[in-house]
Design an enzyme around this catalytic site. Structure first.
Site, short mmCIF file in Angstrom:
data_model
loop_
_atom_site.label_atom_id
_atom_site.label_comp_id
_atom_site.label_asym_id
_atom_site.label_seq_id
_atom_site.Cartn_x
_atom_site.Cartn_y
_atom_site.Cartn_z
N SER A 80 46.74 1.79 14.80
CA SER A 80 48.17 2.07 14.81
C SER A 80 48.78 1.62 13.49
O SER A 80 48.26 0.72 12.83
CB SER A 80 48.85 1.30 15.94
OG SER A 80 48.85 -0.09 15.65
N ASP A 81 49.90 2.21 13.12
CA ASP A 81 50.71 1.61 12.08
C ASP A 81 51.23 0.29 12.64
O ASP A 81 51.15 0.04 13.85
CB ASP A 81 51.85 2.55 11.67
CG ASP A 81 52.36 2.24 10.25
OD1 ASP A 81 52.18 1.09 9.79
OD2 ASP A 81 52.95 3.12 9.63
N TRP A 82 51.76 -0.57 11.78
CA TRP A 82 52.14 -1.93 12.18
C TRP A 82 53.33 -1.92 13.15
O TRP A 82 54.43 -1.61 12.74
CB TRP A 82 52.41 -2.77 10.94
CG TRP A 82 51.19 -3.45 10.40
CD1 TRP A 82 51.07 -4.78 10.10
CD2 TRP A 82 49.90 -2.88 10.12
NE1 TRP A 82 49.79 -5.06 9.66
CE2 TRP A 82 49.06 -3.92 9.67
CE3 TRP A 82 49.35 -1.61 10.23
CZ2 TRP A 82 47.71 -3.71 9.32
CZ3 TRP A 82 48.02 -1.39 9.88
CH2 TRP A 82 47.23 -2.43 9.43
N GLN A 83 53.03 -2.18 14.40
CA GLN A 83 54.06 -2.17 15.43
C GLN A 83 54.36 -0.76 15.94
O GLN A 83 55.39 -0.53 16.55
CB GLN A 83 55.35 -2.80 14.87
CG GLN A 83 56.16 -3.61 15.82
CD GLN A 83 57.28 -4.36 15.11
OE1 GLN A 83 57.23 -5.58 15.00
NE2 GLN A 83 58.29 -3.67 14.65
N ALA A 84 53.45 0.16 15.68
CA ALA A 84 53.65 1.54 16.16
C ALA A 84 53.03 1.77 17.52
O ALA A 84 53.18 2.84 18.09
CB ALA A 84 53.09 2.54 15.16
#
Ligand SMILES: *[C@@H]1O[C@H](CO)[C@@H](O)[C@H](O)[C@H]1NC(C)=O
Ligand SMILES: *[C@@H]1O[C@H](CO)[C@@H](O)[C@H](O)[C@H]1NC(C)=O
Ligand SMILES: *[C@@H]1O[C@H](CO)[C@@H](O)[C@H](O)[C@H]1NC(C)=O
Ligand SMILES: *[C@@H]1O[C@H](CO)[C@@H](O)[C@H](O)[C@H]1NC(C)=O
Ligand SMILES: *[C@@H]1O[C@H](CO)[C@@H](O)[C@H](O)[C@H]1NC(C)=O
Ligand SMILES: *[C@@H]1O[C@H](CO)[C@@H](O)[C@H](O)[C@H]1NC(C)=O
Ligand SMILES: *[C@@H]1O[C@H](CO)[C@@H](O)[C@H](O)[C@H]1NC(C)=O
Ligand SMILES: *[C@@H]1O[C@H](CO)[C@@H](O)[C@H](O)[C@H]1NC(C)=O
Ligand SMILES: *[C@@H]1O[C@H](CO)[C@@H](O)[C@H](O)[C@H]1NC(C)=O
Length: 885
Positions: free
Chosen positions: A304-308
């Site tokens: 995932s993207d960071w916090q996605a």
């Protein structure tokens, strides 16, 4: 602005965000953007859906992945449940040295993966190089330089102890010119991007470091990409914006470069913050399970993207393999994976085969590139520049301090390559009266513009480069890296002139008009040369610069540079304009101005900026770069724009322009660009002749059919919950994401109210018996027939001038259908030709290159329409053509 309330089929902010809900596509109003011609894009605006696709395909270790899978499986067989979970989950924000770091398996000496930004170098550390941005690699049109840059960045990452470089970037692709992160990628053209993306990946991975192809997919603007961030600038949206993309546009435009990445063997793919067709990109089973892992046969892992990550089980079943930075919100110590994944496997919600597949993919990526043998442990700490400091930065010194930064200099002689790329990516847009190259004999050389000078606060004077002070060498955000030095144009040109005993003056204060006008007059009086530097910046949405929240608010120049150019050129009849920008800027007024004798676009050249531009200005390098995007008159020329104000509670980015972005849109809507895609002058001239076609004898395309075998599992899992609680003998770092449970009661270990409801599990998601092979599918990049070369097109290019120079012959095709772009780029090669010499260039045309995506057949087809090939030096200078049989 009309706000229509959209009722979503999932609750806000929690696990219940079920994947792939069939949400009716809402009517979209564009409060701020242009209204496209409703008749323009028939065929490309319909069918903006992401139908559910389950189960998540398990990797088979096909082709070049075979050995890596064998090694990975040998390990996975030995792992306990917690050890497996550990490898899929980040330890939490700022808990370890790297910007993202998974748990490891200490028992078997397997380290956690160290994931680090950025696509231009190494973020958050020292003694690293600042490479030219992706958009500059785009402007080189040079596959060798893309590879060499990837390799050089790979070495620097490797020597810092990084196992995964978070790049390169092909999303944002560049749908709208104002979009903040376009410069991290190569070009809004999918073919040009695809080639340079793949070569960058090969370069990075040749060093033992895994590349990460990002952001998958539809991450085409910064506004509304994350809910907390959007609240920071005043918009209480309930979900990130949704990029609504029809299936044809998805395949022919936005996914196209990712197919090249998979074909190049990329180890990992990062899914993006945005929703696609109202389903989270990181839990959209159509995008992850179907397009990426089935159609493209991707064998690596999705992070995932960071916090996605917006949910645990639904995302995992939809194809997400690793969550970053591991926690739910930065630093909260909770996780959708970690203990929640341990629980989900124990209660049967995530089948063991799915967990085993996640872990196998992750370890295989590492083995594929030889990361196990090549990469040392991290020798830097992202969260402090100090030599000694907290080991777990998020929780502070009481949890351990030590030598955290060894300040290892990893740069080698990469400055040379950076300078080469800088010059090779400088596009000569205008050159009248042979204003360039300068021969060094001007009586007075005057340089103007803040963009020529240094930042008085230093080359890294603004955190994340989130400011536009002095010369612009890189945009802002996670896509930048710190600069070991920054050679300003002022310094380099001064050195050049003074070493020839000439006269040189510069003014880098853009409001010193009295002095600017006086100097311009003196230059005119002695027939010298005025060089004005100007820029325009953009970056990532977490920071705003002068009110630009990542995306640019306008396409004009920054720092008041237009006024400087106007003042200088009103007087100085030999004014050269140099632009450092993240993409297109409004420069129409300079094209016809007779006192502006030359215009150069130099992009974001990195640490050697000044030397690189001096190489071109003084003719040591003959410019051969070509625009990797279209310079239009203004933003409404582009037909697609950033959505700056939410049009729904969940902002809807309606990609109603379909495949017609950038030059395809200009052609389609008959808009004349200021400088077209692919345009760039040289100090010499070229001529094109003898276009020929050779049709190769290739077998017919065979759509793939059939199903996979059953999902394998490795090792056994102890179902006794007491075997999975925290061991007594470990020191628990607060807020650190561990795989263990804090209770033998799963509901208690879960720690939230909605435990036990499995009604969200999509049909077939737990079925490990087989999955279907769709027609365009195949190992590592899709059906092999798509990559078969059907034609060789050849052309002769002659250097008709007097000096050696680089040219980029370009091949475009008209696919001929009513909804096709007028022409699409399908070949290019940068070549160096001696004066008077002729070189034959061969373009291989693959089946994919002449195919369209058929939404009914769900496959690529070569249509019956007549296909014409055009060859020339830009998208609008195509002297030769031939019809394909
Ligand atoms: C969109 O608007 C049109 C006309 O205003 C209406 O007929 C249609 O039902 C609307 N569609 C949706 C999905 O709301
Ligand atoms: C998970 O990784 C962390 C960090 O590397 C480590 O401390 C812990 O022991 C690992 N857990 C297991 C079960 O190996
Ligand atoms: C944001 O919107 C949500 C849902 O519409 C609402 O519950 C919440 O109170 C709003 N927050 C703010 C700060 O306005
Ligand atoms: C498990 O996930 C839920 C949300 O799905 C979250 O509320 C809870 O805090 C998580 N538990 C742990 C231990 O991280
Ligand atoms: C465009 O934005 C830049 C940066 O915020 C600003 O300096 C400039 O004045 C703006 N241009 C116009 C015409 O408003
Ligand atoms: C060009 O420069 C000359 C002086 O050399 C000036 O008279 C003229 O007005 C300028 N032209 C423009 C278009 O600014
Ligand atoms: C600029 O003006 C001077 C003096 O009028 C003239 O000699 C020179 O050729 C002009 N230069 C250009 C590039 O037009
Ligand atoms: C199983 O665990 C998952 C993740 O922790 C949770 O979401 C789900 O509700 C649980 N289901 C059952 C039936 O216990
Ligand atoms: C719409 O797209 C889906 C996949 O996204 C595909 O299954 C379906 O056949 C398409 N329908 C049409 C009418 O094109």
């Amino acid at each position: 602005m009309q706000l229509t309330v959209l009722t979503l089929a999932f609750a806000v902010g929690g696990l219940a965000q079920v994947t792939d809900s069939q949400i009716p596509f809402p009517n979209v109003t564009y409060p701020d953007a242009i209204s496209p011609n409703p008749n323009a894009v028939l065929g490309a605006q319909t069918n903006q859906t992401s139908p559910p696709k389950y189960p998540s395909p398990w990797g088979s270790g096909s082709g070049e992945w075979a050995e890596a899978y064998r090694k990975a499986i040998t390990i996975v067989e030995k792992l306990t449940l917690e050890e497996k979970v550990n490898l899929t989950t980040g330890s939490g924000w700022q808990q370890e040295q790297c910007v993202g770091q998974t748990g490891g398996v200490p028992r078997l000496g397997i380290r956690g993966q160290c994931l680090q930004d950025s696509p231009v170098g190494v973020r958050y550390t020292d003694f690293v190089s600042l490479f030219p941005a992706g958009i500059n690699v785009g402007a080189t049109w040079d596959r060798r330089l893309a590879y060499e840059r990837g390799k050089a960045m790979g070495f620097e990452n490797r020597d810092k102890g990084i196992t995964v470089l978070l790049g390169p970037n092909a999303g944002a692709l560049g749908r709208s010119p104002a979009s903040g992160r376009n410069w991290e990628g190569f070009s809004p053209d999918p073919y040009l991007t695809g080639k340079l993306f793949a070569d960058s990946i090969r370069g990075i991975q040749s060093t033992g470091v895994q590349a990460c192809a990002k952001h998958y997919v539809g991450n085409e603007q910064e506004h509304f990409r994350q809910t907390p961030e959007s609240r920071d600038y005043g918009f209480n949206i309930t979900q990130p914006g949704s990029s609504n993309i029809d299936d044809q546009t998805l395949h022919e435009l936005y996914v196209w470069p990712f197919a090249d990445a998979v074909k190049a063997g990329v180890a990992s793919v990062m899914c993006s913050y945005n929703l696609v067709n109202n389903s989270q990109a990181c839990q959209n089973s159509y995008l992850l399970n179907h397009v990426l892992k089935s159609e493209l046969g991707f064998q690596g892992y999705v992070m995932s993207d960071w916090q996605a990550t917006a949910a645990g089980v639904p995302a995992i079943l939809a194809g997400l393999d690793m969550t970053m930075a591991g926690d739910i919100r930065f630093g909260d110590g909770l996780s959708y994976f970690g203990p929640n994944l341990t629980i989900a496997v124990l209660n049967g919600t995530v089948p063991q085969w799915r967990l085993d597949d996640m872990v196998t993919r992750i370890l295989a990526g590492w083995y594929l590139v030889g990361g196990d043998a090549e990469v040392p442990d991290p020798n830097f700490q992202s969260w402090t520049p100090d030599t000694f400091g907290a080991v777990h930065a998020h929780v502070g010194s009481s949890w351990g301090t030590g030598l955290v930064n060894q300040h290892v200099d990893v740069r080698r002689e990469h400055g040379r390559l950076i300078r080469e790329i800088g010059a090779a990516s400088t596009v000569l847009l205008k050159n009248t009266h042979d204003a360039l190259p300068l021969d060094g004999t001007a009586r007075l050389t005057a340089v103007f513009g803040e963009d020529a000078g240094s930042n008085p606060n230093g080359p890294n004077g603004c955190r994340n480069h989130a400011c536009d002070v002095g010369t612009l060498a890189v945009g802002w955000g996670s896509g930048q890296a710190s600069s070991p030095y920054l050679i300003s144009p002022d310094a380099a040109i001064q050195h050049e002139v003074v070493s020839r005993f000439g006269s040189y003056e510069s003014i880098t204060n853009n409001s010193a008009f009295t002095q600017i006008n006086a100097l311009a007059r003196r230059v005119r009086d002695v027939a010298g040369v005025c060089i004005v530097f100007a820029n325009a910046d953009s970056g990532e949405g977490f920071a705003n610069v002068d009110g630009n929240y990542g995306d640019r608010n306008n396409l004009t120049l920054w720092q008041g540079a237009d006024a400087v150019i106007a003042n200088v050129s009103a007087t100085c009849n030999n004014t050269v304009v140099v632009i450092h920008s993240v993409g297109a800027v409004e420069i129409d007024q300079y094209k016809e101005n007779p006192n502006i004798t030359a215009i150069l676009w130099a992009g974001l050249p990195g640490e050697q900026s000044g030397y690189a531009i001096a190489d071109v200005l003084f003719g040591r390098v003959n410019p051969g770069a070509k625009l990797p995007f279209t310079m239009g008159r203004n933003r409404s020329d582009y037909g697609a724009d950033v959505l700056y104000l939410p049009n729904q509670e969940v902002p809807q980015y309606n990609f109603q322009e379909g495949v017609f972005i950038d030059h395809r849109g200009f052609d389609h809507r008959n808009v004349t660009p200021v400088y077209e895609f692919g345009f760039g002058l040289s100090y010499t001239t070229f001529n094109y002749s003898s276009l020929t076609v050779e049709k190769l004898d290739v077998a017919d395309y065979k759509p793939t059919a059939g199903t996979s075998g059953p999902a394998p599992t490795y090792g056994t899992i102890d179902n006794d919950t007491s075997a999975h609680t925290f061991p007594k003998n470990i020191t628990r770092i607060p807020l650190y994401v561990y795989p263990w449970l804090n209770s033998t009661n799963l509901s208690e270990a879960y720690g939230a109210a909605n435990f036990g409801d499995n009604s969200f599990i999509p049909e077939d998601a737990l079925n490990g018996s087989s999955f279907e092979h769709p027609p365009p599918s195949g190992p590592n990049g899709g059906n092999q027939g798509l990559w078969d070369i059907l034609y060789h097109i050849r052309v002769n290019v002659t250097n008709t001038g007097h000096i050696i120079g680089d040219e980029v012959p370009q091949l475009y095709i008209s696919l001929g259908g009513p909804y096709d772009p007028k022409i699409v780029l399908r070949g290019f090669e940068r070549v160096r030709i001696d004066p008077g010499k002729t070189l034959q260039v061969t373009f291989p045309l693959a089946r994919r290159d002449i195919s369209n995506w058929d939404t009914d057949l769900q496959d690529w087809v070569v249509s019956q329409h007549v296909k014409t090939v055009y060859v020339g030096s830009s998208s609008r200078d195509l002297p030769l053509s031939v019809v394909l049989e």
